[in-house]
Scaffold this active site. Structure first.
Site, short mmCIF file in Angstrom:
data_model
loop_
_atom_site.label_atom_id
_atom_site.label_comp_id
_atom_site.label_asym_id
_atom_site.label_seq_id
_atom_site.Cartn_x
_atom_site.Cartn_y
_atom_site.Cartn_z
N ASP A 66 -11.32 28.60 -40.09
CA ASP A 66 -11.70 27.46 -40.94
C ASP A 66 -10.97 27.49 -42.29
O ASP A 66 -11.62 27.41 -43.36
CB ASP A 66 -13.22 27.48 -41.21
CG ASP A 66 -14.05 27.65 -39.95
OD1 ASP A 66 -13.69 27.08 -38.92
OD2 ASP A 66 -15.07 28.37 -40.02
N GLU A 113 -17.06 17.77 -36.69
CA GLU A 113 -17.20 18.69 -37.83
C GLU A 113 -15.82 18.84 -38.49
O GLU A 113 -14.87 18.15 -38.13
CB GLU A 113 -17.72 20.05 -37.38
CG GLU A 113 -16.82 20.77 -36.39
CD GLU A 113 -17.42 22.04 -35.81
OE1 GLU A 113 -18.60 22.36 -36.08
OE2 GLU A 113 -16.70 22.74 -35.06
O1 FUB Z 1 -16.92 28.87 -38.41
C1 FUB Z 1 -18.15 28.33 -38.03
C2 FUB Z 1 -18.02 26.92 -37.62
O2 FUB Z 1 -17.11 26.81 -36.55
C3 FUB Z 1 -17.42 26.01 -38.67
O3 FUB Z 1 -18.32 25.69 -39.68
C4 FUB Z 1 -17.00 24.89 -37.83
O4 FUB Z 1 -16.16 23.98 -38.44
C5 FUB Z 1 -16.36 25.62 -36.67
O5 FUB Z 1 -15.03 25.97 -36.96
#
Ligand code: FUB
Length: 373
Positions: A66, A273
């Protein structure tokens, strides 16, 4: 001796002497050598171009994911999640993403040495946080650096926190409470050319966004039916001190090419997301992950609140379930920072950050990259 070299050998067609012929041979060799040198130069440039375009992993001795990249003080700083082997089985409720702290990384150039600045914030230092330090971002304003991070509070509800430092690499001192009115995950803070900063955030499923409507928690939250508009990413203007929202959280609408909101069942395009905002040639580019179809997509708009119109895919699926990125310009070149699970052999909770050059077409659309490269 007269030799007729014809039109191919001389600029001036006709006959030449022996001495001239020797000079011609010498000049011919020179030309041949120059052509060879030129071809070698082209080959070297092509190899360099390939190296330049080939994605590179940032570090090999720690799992990170991320990545939010920013340019501070002439360097690139990367704010990623710090993946760990938590020993929790990979099940649907995402407990296996049980990260506990953040490390920050910096580099003078892409492809050069990368410094790991060590632990910048640990979950134990955050009074309100319980577990799961997920995808962070950072911003600079008022001479201070701000680290924004989602974490589950002590009741297992995701909130977004902020921590402050004098240095881009931290250590960061957390505020005692999460940002008022914050929820869900994946904060991305974008500062516009007029100095105003906005937070984009949200993530469905394990990111809990379906439990909110118009910024308020709802009972029995669920994803809308497939033929209804999808859940939207969230946006709020930040307060001048960068510690709170300056307004109620708003929906960020993403429209399809037909001008209608993208539907909840359009898994190839709907928001899941990993919000990110950047500006290119005066246009706003909102990019995000489609989650279960594993793509990074983008939509463009004319202002920070949208609406945004879906444009295409930035990155095809990577090895691993999640895809999450950032886009930054450094010394005139644009880069995509992202992650995959190739180095861990496909373990989706043990990811590694990579960077690739990002290019635009003449009309401002982004040239798609292959996630498996
Ligand atoms: O790293 C945890 C979660 O996985 C992140 O918040 C999301 O965007 C996904 O990459």
């Amino acid at each position: 001796m007269r030799i007729n070299l014809g039109k191919l050998a001389t600029r001036e067609p006709g006959t030449i002497t022996h001495e001239n012929h020797l000079m011609q041979i010498a000049s011919c060799h020179l030309k041949t050598n120059m052509i060879a040198i030129f071809l070698m130069a082209v080959a070297i440039t092509t190899i360099n171009a390939q190296i330049k375009h080939k994605p590179v992993y940032l570090v090999k001795d720690i799992y990170i994911a991320d990545p939010s990249a920013h340019v501070f003080n002439g360097k690139i700083y990367v704010y990623p999640s710090h993946d760990i082997e938590a020993g929790i089985q990979e099940i649907n409720n995402v407990d296996h993403f049980n990260m506990r702290d953040y490390h920050i990384f910096s580099m003078d150039k892409v492809g050069g040495p990368v410094t790991d600045h060590g632990v910048a914030l640990d979950v134990k230092e955050v009074p309100w946080a319980g577990r799961q330090m997920w995808a962070p971002d950072a911003a600079f304003k008022n001479g201070k650096y701000y680290l924004y991070f989602p974490a589950k509070d002590k009741t297992d509800i995701f909130r977004i926190g902020v921590a402050v430092s004098d240095k881009p690499e931290g250590p960061f001192i957390p505020e005692t409470s999460p940002i008022t009115g914050s929820f869900s995950i994946d904060p991305a803070v974008f500062t516009d050319t007029d100095g105003k900063s906005y937070m984009y955030f949200g993530g469905i499923w394990g990111g809990q966004l379906q439990h909110y409507s118009n910024g308020k928690a709802i009972e029995c939250g669920a994803q809308p039916a497939g033929d209804k508009p999808s859940l939207n990413p969230q946006v709020a203007l930040m307060s001048k001190d960068m510690l709170q929202f300056a307004e109620n959280v708003k929906n960020l609408e993403i429209l399809g090419p037909d001008g209608k909101p993208i539907k909840s069942g359009d898994n190839d395009r709907r928001f899941f997301e990993a919000s990110w905002m950047h500006k290119f040639n005066g246009k706003y580019y909102f990019s995000y992950s489609t989650g279960d179809t594993h793509k990074l997509c983008y939509a463009t708009g004319d202002n920070p609140y949208g609406p945004f119109t879906w444009q295409g895919v930035i990155l095809t699926p990577v090895v691993g379930w999640t895809s999450h990125h950032s886009i930054v310009e450094f010394k005139g070149t644009w880069y995509l920072f992202y992650h995959d699970s190739k180095p861990s052999g496909g373990k989706t909770w043990l990811r590694s950050v990579k960077v690739a050059e990002l290019n635009y077409n003449a009309d401002g659309t982004i040239k798609m990259l292959e996630g498996t490269d």
